[in-house]
Each structure stands twice: as C-alpha cells, then as structure tokens.
Design an enzyme around this catalytic site. Structure first.
Site, PDB file in Angstrom:
ATOM      1  N   CYS A 152       7.474   2.456   0.901  1.00 46.87           N
ATOM      2  CA  CYS A 152       8.180   1.220   0.537  1.00 46.87           C
ATOM      3  C   CYS A 152       9.647   1.267   0.988  1.00 46.87           C
ATOM      4  O   CYS A 152      10.438   2.078   0.486  1.00 46.87           O
ATOM      5  CB  CYS A 152       8.100   0.951  -0.966  1.00 46.87           C
ATOM      6  SG  CYS A 152       8.757  -0.657  -1.405  1.00 46.87           S
ATOM      7  N   GLY A 153       9.987   0.368   1.899  1.00 43.47           N
ATOM      8  CA  GLY A 153      11.340   0.380   2.475  1.00 43.47           C
ATOM      9  C   GLY A 153      12.420  -0.014   1.485  1.00 43.47           C
ATOM     10  O   GLY A 153      13.457   0.656   1.382  1.00 43.47           O
ATOM     11  N   THR A 154      12.177  -1.091   0.738  1.00 41.83           N
ATOM     12  CA  THR A 154      13.197  -1.502  -0.236  1.00 41.83           C
ATOM     13  C   THR A 154      13.198  -0.532  -1.421  1.00 41.83           C
ATOM     14  O   THR A 154      14.245  -0.261  -2.009  1.00 41.83           O
ATOM     15  CB  THR A 154      12.970  -2.954  -0.707  1.00 41.83           C
ATOM     16  OG1 THR A 154      11.599  -3.104  -1.101  1.00 41.83           O
ATOM     17  CG2 THR A 154      13.281  -3.944   0.383  1.00 41.83           C
ATOM     18  N   ASP A 196       1.651  -0.309  -2.566  1.00 39.27           N
ATOM     19  CA  ASP A 196       2.172  -0.020  -1.225  1.00 39.27           C
ATOM     20  C   ASP A 196       1.570   1.282  -0.718  1.00 39.27           C
ATOM     21  O   ASP A 196       1.600   2.301  -1.405  1.00 39.27           O
ATOM     22  CB  ASP A 196       3.705   0.076  -1.282  1.00 39.27           C
ATOM     23  CG  ASP A 196       4.337  -0.177   0.080  1.00 39.27           C
ATOM     24  OD1 ASP A 196       3.701   0.144   1.095  1.00 39.27           O
ATOM     25  OD2 ASP A 196       5.467  -0.681   0.110  1.00 39.27           O
ATOM     26  N   HIS A 232       8.473  -5.362  -9.286  1.00 35.80           N
ATOM     27  CA  HIS A 232       7.905  -4.144  -8.703  1.00 35.80           C
ATOM     28  C   HIS A 232       8.049  -3.008  -9.707  1.00 35.80           C
ATOM     29  O   HIS A 232       8.860  -3.093 -10.631  1.00 35.80           O
ATOM     30  CB  HIS A 232       8.666  -3.727  -7.435  1.00 35.80           C
ATOM     31  CG  HIS A 232       8.628  -4.741  -6.334  1.00 35.80           C
ATOM     32  ND1 HIS A 232       9.370  -5.887  -6.350  1.00 35.80           N
ATOM     33  CD2 HIS A 232       7.942  -4.757  -5.177  1.00 35.80           C
ATOM     34  CE1 HIS A 232       9.134  -6.583  -5.242  1.00 35.80           C
ATOM     35  NE2 HIS A 232       8.266  -5.918  -4.508  1.00 35.80           N
ATOM     36  N   CYS A 239      11.688  -7.048   2.978  1.00 38.24           N
ATOM     37  CA  CYS A 239      10.586  -6.082   2.907  1.00 38.24           C
ATOM     38  C   CYS A 239      10.800  -5.052   4.015  1.00 38.24           C
ATOM     39  O   CYS A 239      10.848  -5.402   5.200  1.00 38.24           O
ATOM     40  CB  CYS A 239       9.249  -6.802   3.073  1.00 38.24           C
ATOM     41  SG  CYS A 239       7.872  -5.644   3.010  1.00 38.24           S
ATOM     42  N   GLY A 240      10.924  -3.802   3.625  1.00 36.10           N
ATOM     43  CA  GLY A 240      11.272  -2.740   4.566  1.00 36.10           C
ATOM     44  C   GLY A 240      10.144  -2.378   5.511  1.00 36.10           C
ATOM     45  O   GLY A 240      10.331  -2.322   6.734  1.00 36.10           O
ATOM     46  N   HIS A 241       8.947  -2.136   4.960  1.00 33.15           N
ATOM     47  CA  HIS A 241       7.860  -1.693   5.847  1.00 33.15           C
ATOM     48  C   HIS A 241       7.510  -2.815   6.830  1.00 33.15           C
ATOM     49  O   HIS A 241       7.205  -2.557   7.997  1.00 33.15           O
ATOM     50  CB  HIS A 241       6.632  -1.236   5.034  1.00 33.15           C
ATOM     51  CG  HIS A 241       5.716  -2.345   4.681  1.00 33.15           C
ATOM     52  ND1 HIS A 241       5.830  -3.098   3.531  1.00 33.15           N
ATOM     53  CD2 HIS A 241       4.665  -2.881   5.364  1.00 33.15           C
ATOM     54  CE1 HIS A 241       4.899  -4.029   3.527  1.00 33.15           C
ATOM     55  NE2 HIS A 241       4.170  -3.916   4.609  1.00 33.15           N
TER      56      HIS A 241
END
Ligand code: PYC
Length: 337
Positions: free
Chosen positions: A253-255, A249, A223, A90-92
C-alpha cells in the site's frame, strides 16, 4: 442504454491489480483533478462501479482513468477508481499507471527519467528506471504525510482495548502495531483481518474526529493497517491494509507506506534520508523513504515520503457496459446484513 466501451491496460503493482482505462473515460469539468474527481463522483460513478465491481471486477479490484496532463509541467493526470470509491490518492495505482503509460508509449516525459502526474491530492513527481522498453521501478514522492494522533485507545469488538496511531499518507490509517491484545497480522486469516478492519474503521470514527488540518474535506478513516513481523530478512516490517468494506491490499500500500514512514519519523524510528522496506500480505515490498521534513500550514510536523515499487503489465482489455443484468456492477457486500 447504448453500449459504452472502455479500453484498458491491465496489470499489477507488487501483486495488487491496476486496471488503467486508456479510452472511454468521460470529459470532466473543473480546473483541478480534485474538482474533476467530484464531478466524476456526481455524474459518472456508474463507470467506477461497472469496471471495479463484479462481474467485470471483484472485491479487491483497483484502477485509474488516464487523462492528459492538466497543469503545464505535468506529463499525465490520473483519477483513482476503487471498489470503495474514488480515492484522492493511491500509491500502488500510481506506480502501475506510470509504468504502463511509459511502456505503452502514452507519454513522453518532458524530463526523461521523471514523470509529473496531476492527481486529486495534488501533484506527484516520480522517477523511474527503464530497461529494454520495460519499467524496472518507479519511485514517487507523496503529498506531506504526518502523524495526526499517537496512542489513541480504541475499544475494538474483537480485540478489546487497542492502542493505535493515526497517520496520513494521502489517506488516513489507524496503524495497529503489535501489542498485548494484538500479536501481529501473521496470526490471523485475511478474512478475519478484513472483518476486523471494517470494525476498526467504525470504532475509530466513533471515538475520535479525524480531519486533515489543512483540508477539512479530507476526513474520517476508511482504511486500517494491521502490522506484524516481516516474512523475509530483506524487509523491516509487514502490513496488511484493508481499504473500505471489501478490499485487502496485496501490495504494501503506497499511501499506507507513506503514513507509516511519517509515523516512524514522528516516533524517532526513521530519520531524514533513511529507507524502510515494507512488506505486504503476500511478501511483496515497497521501499519508503523520508525525503525531507516539512510542516503543515497549521504548524504540525510532516514529512515528504517517497515510495518505490514495481509493476507489471499483464494484458489489454475492452469492457462493454450496456443494457444487461448487473450492468453497473454489484458487490456481495450489498446482499448481506
Ligand atoms: O497503494 O495507496 C495505495 C492504496 C490505497 C488503497 C489501496 N491501495
């Protein structure tokens, strides 16, 4: 049931909550964070439910469990806990957790300016800038990201025929660009995008088999990314990401940004070294960049994307889980058909 206590640092990354558990996470068996993620899901998923769902959390809650480094060159490890489950990446939440760990003095990076994190999807290397004890920005380099399928025709119950690209950036995303049957995310309410995102995930999984070519345990779409026109000149594009059944989100969203960087590179819209400003539903931004190009083991073209964003610590909390109604959390989704 005796009382279980979990201490957390609370904050957000570009508007998206990050609850990082710093005390109370269970010891887990396994030599990798992926093995530990599986062990957590098997024996401790009640912790995720209790801390993410109501009444301690809400449908858009997101967080991490902070652990010491697993590998020799790492500074810390993370397990991601979401309302929808335990994501491999998870990026964020990575940007938030790295910021909080630095600001709270939980880690002293081996190489100042760089943080290496063991996560279930692999190893993340991040750089950061600090100013007066506060982390200004974090940029992490993600796992190899790639466009798996382009122009997949999906019959969507609301929009009818839609053309989507399916890209991977740590999670799989059907990316819905503006097209005749979809005028852009700015034309719809968050509730509509959430409902139609659930339908999109089901429709994609019924239409096409989505499997990571190098790791067949990573499969299916959980997603959706709805895209649209940015709301300020400083951004290149906008995206509203729906995760699982209930989460929208608030960050870009990082990913999802990694997946879109890979998609744009594969389509010739973004070159190696080029950046891309991705804007969220609420106008916050991540900057994605193609750091380098690579290939998967099966020969598919991929990129190593990086994502830069900012996070803010908002407080600390202590959560109790003990014998009481809804001790392990609930979601309204569980009470509707
Ligand atoms: O930032 O990668 C992300 C993410 C995944 C789900 C929600 N946010």
């Amino acid at each position: 049931m005796s009382r279980h206590s979990f201490a957390s640092i609370e904050g957000h990354t570009e508007g998206m909550p990050v609850r990082m558990v710093v005390d109370g996470a269970p010891p887990l068996p396994g030599a990798t964070m992926e093995a530990r993620r599986k062990a957590f899901i098997e024996s401790h998923d009640w912790i995720r439910r209790a801390l993410m769902l109501e009444p301690r959390g809400h449908s858009h809650m997101s967080g991490t469990l902070f652990y010491p480094p697993l590998s020799e060159d790492a500074d810390m490890s993370l397990l991601f806990i979401e309302t929808s489950g335990c994501l491999p990446m998870c990026g964020h939440a990575s940007i938030g957790s790295i910021s909080f760990a630095l600001e709270a003095g939980l880690i002293q990076p081996k190489l100042p300016g760089t943080v290496v994190v063991d996560v279930p999807a692999g190893k993340l290397a991040a750089t950061y800038e600090m100013e007066g004890g506060r982390v200004r920005t974090v940029r992490f380099t993600n796992v190899p990201s790639f466009l798996l399928y382009r122009d997949v025709e999906i019959d969507h119950p609301h929009f009818g025929r839609l053309n989507v690209d399916i890209a991977y950036g740590g999670n799989f995303y059907p990316i819905v660009e503006v097209q005749p049957n979809f005028p852009g995310c700015e034309h719809f309410s968050p509730d509509e995008l959430l409902e139609w995102g659930r339908q999109m995930q089901a429709a994609v999984n019924e239409t096409i088999e989505v499997v990571h070519p190098d790791n067949t345990s990573i499969r299916m779409v959980k997603h959706t990314m709805w895209t649209g026109a940015p709301i300020s000149d400083s951004a290149d594009a906008r995206a509203v990401v729906i995760a699982g059944d209930s989460l929208i989100d608030r960050s870009p969203c990082g990913t999802g940004t990694s997946a879109r960087v890979a998609q744009r590179h594969a389509r010739g819209l973004l070159r190696e070294g080029q950046s891309f400003r991705h804007q969220s539903l609420i106008g916050s931004c991540f900057t994605g960049r193609v750091e380098s190009v690579t290939k998967l083991k099966n020969g598919l073209d991929a990129v190593l994307p990086s994502v830069e964003g900012r996070a803010w610590l908002t407080g600390r909390a202590e959560h109790y889980v003990e014998a009481q109604p809804y001790a392990h959390g609930f979601s309204l989704q569980e009470y509707v058909n």
